[in-house]
Design an enzyme around this catalytic site. Structure first.
Site, mmCIF file in Angstrom:
data_model
loop_
_atom_site.group_PDB
_atom_site.id
_atom_site.type_symbol
_atom_site.label_atom_id
_atom_site.label_comp_id
_atom_site.label_asym_id
_atom_site.label_seq_id
_atom_site.Cartn_x
_atom_site.Cartn_y
_atom_site.Cartn_z
ATOM 1 N N CYS A 215 -2.728 -3.582 7.210
ATOM 2 C CA CYS A 215 -2.343 -3.783 8.610
ATOM 3 C C CYS A 215 -2.727 -2.569 9.453
ATOM 4 C CB CYS A 215 -0.849 -4.077 8.723
ATOM 5 S SG CYS A 215 0.232 -2.747 8.137
ATOM 6 N N LEU B 196 22.085 -27.693 -0.044
ATOM 7 C CA LEU B 196 20.778 -27.306 0.489
ATOM 8 C C LEU B 196 20.602 -25.780 0.447
ATOM 9 C CD1 LEU B 196 18.711 -29.420 1.498
ATOM 10 C CD2 LEU B 196 19.107 -28.581 3.807
ATOM 11 N N ARG C 279 20.347 -21.727 -5.744
ATOM 12 C CA ARG C 279 21.369 -21.337 -6.707
ATOM 13 C C ARG C 279 20.731 -20.436 -7.753
ATOM 14 N NH1 ARG C 279 22.742 -27.653 -6.833
ATOM 15 N NH2 ARG C 279 22.610 -27.777 -4.556
ATOM 16 N N THR D 175 20.141 -38.324 3.837
ATOM 17 C CA THR D 175 20.480 -37.594 2.618
ATOM 18 C C THR D 175 21.771 -36.819 2.789
ATOM 19 O OG1 THR D 175 18.155 -37.416 1.991
ATOM 20 C CG2 THR D 175 19.663 -35.827 0.996
ATOM 21 N N GLU E 130 0.822 -1.208 0.000
ATOM 22 C CA GLU E 130 0.000 0.000 0.000
ATOM 23 C C GLU E 130 0.860 1.264 0.000
ATOM 24 O OE1 GLU E 130 -2.169 -2.876 2.890
ATOM 25 O OE2 GLU E 130 -0.180 -2.642 2.005
ATOM 26 N N TRP F 209 21.542 -38.121 -12.839
ATOM 27 C CA TRP F 209 20.324 -37.377 -12.546
ATOM 28 C C TRP F 209 19.162 -38.123 -13.186
ATOM 29 C CZ3 TRP F 209 20.746 -33.548 -9.168
ATOM 30 C CH2 TRP F 209 21.962 -32.881 -9.038
ATOM 31 N N SER G 279 21.374 -41.681 -8.156
ATOM 32 C CA SER G 279 20.171 -40.987 -8.613
ATOM 33 C C SER G 279 20.475 -39.757 -9.456
ATOM 34 C CB SER G 279 19.318 -40.569 -7.412
ATOM 35 O OG SER G 279 20.023 -39.671 -6.588
ATOM 36 N N ALA H 237 15.838 -43.935 -7.160
ATOM 37 C CA ALA H 237 17.277 -44.187 -7.304
ATOM 38 C C ALA H 237 17.490 -45.660 -7.575
ATOM 39 C CB ALA H 237 18.025 -43.774 -6.032
#
Length: 379
Positions: free
Chosen positions: A85, A214, A217, A206, A62, A180, A178, A172
């Site tokens: 708000c 993790l 990118r 994992t 706003e 890709w 796995s 996998a």
């Protein structure tokens, strides 16, 4: 929205709110922990200002739209995707700014579930003599902020489980290989889903098998890295794991009180959170104890985590589904067959009948390069 309100709203109103929602979506990656909000201001048929909440701590939608409109905001209609708000947070109340700008009418899509706001923003505007209507494209606005709504109404984040699989439902080879299954386009698409999340979660299996970064990118100049979350009952996370590199917090949930391991991980900047363990249902890997996932999610909600993106193996994925904590499955299906010896998609208890099988509704089916992206939600 009441039938009376719906009758009053025009096609112009719907077009304006649609534009406000499109503006709100521009903040998909950057507003955490705040909701994604867009605003457009019209004088008659003419747009005089528009804006969206771009970054937490910066101007709300706003305010951005009012700055663009200037004096032309007086008597205009403001369309906002979320109730303005009414309290002081990182920024002053938007309801007050709309009143000061002397807008004549405010139409918003959905009430804010935040108890500090819900109903109060609309009431403040009405007391100032501004005509207020709500509910226009409410479901679209709620969808845009599914995590924010879930956190404030259920005290836990929205949980999205991402899985890549073959046509025969395998993730996998039996060896664990796995990379890709899916193509480059699908992997780029995953980065976009990571970017919109407040936290990226995986299990210790994992971490030990793949040593993932993790992270998100991207080539964007300004990047918000989600919190990295590891579920690690025995604190087996290596202090040299790649997830400790780069920006972004690392949280490790554990049941272990081992002071030496805690100290080594804390020295790498990890935040260690201790939670209880529970006995999990018997699945393909047999009965086992598991971290209390509800406790984990409640702890994340307390830290204002809205959306959790899970990339993990069959055990954690299966436990989230079994516990009814997976709000959405994000599946990338590759046109390949891996055979019956390959690893399964999820680890679930044996079924006694088809009636007991978890069922899902299709939300979206979209080709992504050579693969197929399927979004599912519990039916």
């Amino acid at each position: 929205m009441s039938g009376q309100d719906a009758d009053r709203l025009t096609e112009r109103d719907r077009r304006a709110m649609s534009r406000a929602l499109a503006l709100a979506a521009r903040g998909l990656d950057s507003t955490h922990p705040n909701p994604r909000v867009g605003c457009i201001i019209l004088q008659g048929e003419r747009t005089v200002g528009e804006g969206w909440h771009e970054w937490a701590g910066e101007a709300h939608a706003e305010i951005a739209a009012l700055r663009a409109a200037g004096a032309e905001a007086a008597g205009a209609t403001a369309y906002v995707t979320l109730e303005p708000c009414s309290h002081h947070g990182r920024t002053p109340p938007c309801a007050d700014a709309l009143i000061e700008a002397r807008v004549g009418r405010v139409v918003f899509a959905m009430h804010d579930p935040d108890p500090w706001v819900s109903g109060r923003g609309a009431e403040r505007l009405r007391r100032a003599g501004i005509r207020v209507e709500s509910g226009l494209m409410e479901s679209e606005a709620a969808e845009l902020n599914a995590g924010y709504v879930r956190r404030l109404t259920a005290s836990r984040p929205w949980v999205r489980v991402k899985l890549a699989l073959s046509l025969d439902g395998r993730t996998a080879l039996a060896s664990g290989a796995s990379k890709w299954i899916t193509g480059e386009d699908a992997r780029r698409d995953v980065q976009r889903w990571r970017a919109r999340s407040s936290a990226l979660m995986t299990g210790i299996g994992t971490v030990l098998a793949d040593d993932p970064r993790l992270d998100v990118r991207t080539q964007a100049a300004r990047v918000r890295q989600p919190v990295r979350v590891v579920l690690d009952s025995g604190l087996r996370t290596p202090p040299g794991a790649r997830l400790f590199g780069g920006a972004g917090e690392v949280w490790i949930f554990t049941a272990s009180a081992d002071a030496t391991r805690r100290g080594a991980l804390a020295a790498r900047g990890a935040r260690i959170e201790q939670v209880e363990q529970i006995e999990r249902a018997e699945g393909a890997s047999g009965a086992a104890t598991f971290l209390d996932l509800r406790q984990v999610l409640e702890r994340l909600a307390e830290a204002q985590i809205n959306e959790v993106h899970v990339e993990a193996g069959a055990t954690l994925a299966g436990e989230l589904i079994r516990a009814r904590l997976a709000d959405e499955l994000l599946l990338y299906v590759a046109p390949v067959l891996l055979g019956p010896q390959a690893r399964p998609l999820v680890d679930l208890p044996a079924l006694e009948s088809l009636q007991g099988a978890p069922r899902f509704d299709m939300v979206e089916v979209q080709p992504v390069g050579a693969d197929l992206r399927i979004r599912l939600r519990p039916g």
